[in-house]
Design an enzyme around this catalytic site. Structure first.
Site, PDB file in Angstrom:
ATOM      1  CB  SER A 153      -7.989 -24.222   8.051  1.00 22.87           C
ATOM      2  OG  SER A 153      -9.204 -23.522   8.068  1.00 22.87           O
ATOM      3  CG  ASP A 187      -9.293 -20.763   0.809  1.00 18.06           C
ATOM      4  OD1 ASP A 187     -10.477 -21.032   1.088  1.00 18.06           O
ATOM      5  OD2 ASP A 187      -8.345 -20.948   1.590  1.00 18.06           O
ATOM      6  CG  HIS A 203      -9.867 -23.981   3.011  1.00 15.72           C
ATOM      7  ND1 HIS A 203      -9.285 -22.787   3.393  1.00 15.72           N
ATOM      8  CD2 HIS A 203     -10.135 -24.657   4.177  1.00 15.72           C
ATOM      9  CE1 HIS A 203      -9.202 -22.738   4.713  1.00 15.72           C
ATOM     10  NE2 HIS A 203      -9.705 -23.860   5.212  1.00 15.72           N
TER      11      HIS A 203
END
Length: 328
Positions: free
Chosen positions: A101, A235, A263
């Site tokens: 991320s 996600d 995610h």
């Protein structure tokens, strides 16, 4: 250094700020960079597996976890500098850099600033590949966030909300599987220093329209560096379509889409994730920095790989080399 098989938090002071990290295993180095609001524990499900063959370094980024939370530089470049200096203090010259991320954005920046110290890049549901991001992250950049979270983080409300989020995450409904991580982030906001740090971090990469940092203008440099992109098919924080963006921007990248994962594919399917990373490392040669070749790429890259999107806009191109992860 003797091989460590049980995670143990250590601390080192760099530039006057105390930084927490875990070091495990032996062999070539793997630097694991967590996402926004998380900490090193996000990698706990895969650390021991990866440490069987590698020296695994998992730090708490500045402003997160047990690391200091000063009023400081929370830009991608600042984080990349901090990771270079952390590796230097730990006696590690080069590493395969794995970023999840926001940590993926840091990993890309690290590879760009310090190609001589980057063997490979592994981007996990990474930022920097398109503008779209969840409304919850955009909300952090809005005026009044700090004050609102001070109220929402009051003990009674926080305990009830985090308990509810964790219960939902265990319900088996795929679209709420990531709420356990959300609960941990929410709980960390009880510390005003954490709230301030996260706000500064987010504003450096996101505005009300979405992500403002892109790799599009430098993607051609990945020709000189092996890159793996891993994404969860479900996600909801950063769309899986961004994996297609990575494929369009960096045609030599290896793309793995993990089914039945959100995610945090490294937490949803840790054994599969560790196998994907190990296979990638085993089947690729580490990048070797060549100053002449790097200069040639910088001079010729804009002509050979023209920018396909303005900053903050997704490139539109057909998907190629995207595949489902083994075991799907």
């Amino acid at each position: 250094m003797p091989r460590r098989t049980v995670p143990h938090v250590e601390h080192v002071t760099v530039h006057g700020h105390r930084r927490a990290y875990v070091r495990m295993g032996s062999g070539p180095a793997l630097l694991l960079l967590h996402g926004l609001g998380c900490d090193r524990t996000t990698w706990a499900p895969v650390m021991q597996s990866l440490a069987r063959t590698h020296t695994v370094i998992a730090p708490d980024l500045l402003g997160h976890g047990q690391s200091d939370k000063p009023r400081a530089d929370y830009s991608l470049g600042g984080y990349a500098n901090g990771m270079r200096d952390l590796l230097t203090v730990l006696g590690i010259d080069t590493a395969t850099v794995v970023g999840h991320s926001f940590g993926g954005g840091v990993a890309m920046q690290f590879g760009y600033q310090f190609p001589e110290r980057t063997e490979r890049l592994v981007l996990v549901a990474s930022g920097g590949l398109g503008p779209e991001v969840s409304p919850a992250i955009r909300a952090i950049t809005t005026p009044g966030f700090h004050q609102a979270m001070a109220v929402l983080s009051a003990p009674g409300l926080r305990h009830a909300a985090t308990a509810a989020l964790r219960l939902l995450s265990r319900s088996g409904v795929r679209h709420v599987r990531d709420l356990g991580e959300v609960a941990d982030i929410y709980d960390s906001f009880k510390d005003p220093r954490t709230r301030a740090a996260i706000r500064h971090v987010t504003r450096a990469v996101v505005d009300w329209k979405g992500q403002i940092v892109t790799m599009a203008d430098r993607a051609y440099l990945t020709e000189a560096m092996p890159m793996l992109v891993v994404w969860g098919a479900d996600d909801l924080v950063i769309p899986v379509a961004h994996a297609s963006n990575a494929s369009a921007l960096a045609p030599t990248a290896r793309i793995e889409i993990v089914p039945n994962a959100g995610h945090f594919p490294h937490k949803d399917h840790p054994e599969r994730f560790a196998k994907i990373v190990r296979d990638f490392i085993r089947t690729t040669e580490p990048a070797h920095y060549d100053r002449t070749r790097w200069r040639e790429l910088l001079e010729e890259g804009a002509l050979r790989f023209p920018v396909q999107a303005e900053a903050g806009e997704s490139p539109v191109a057909p998907v190629h080399s995207v595949r489902r992860a083994a075991g799907a």
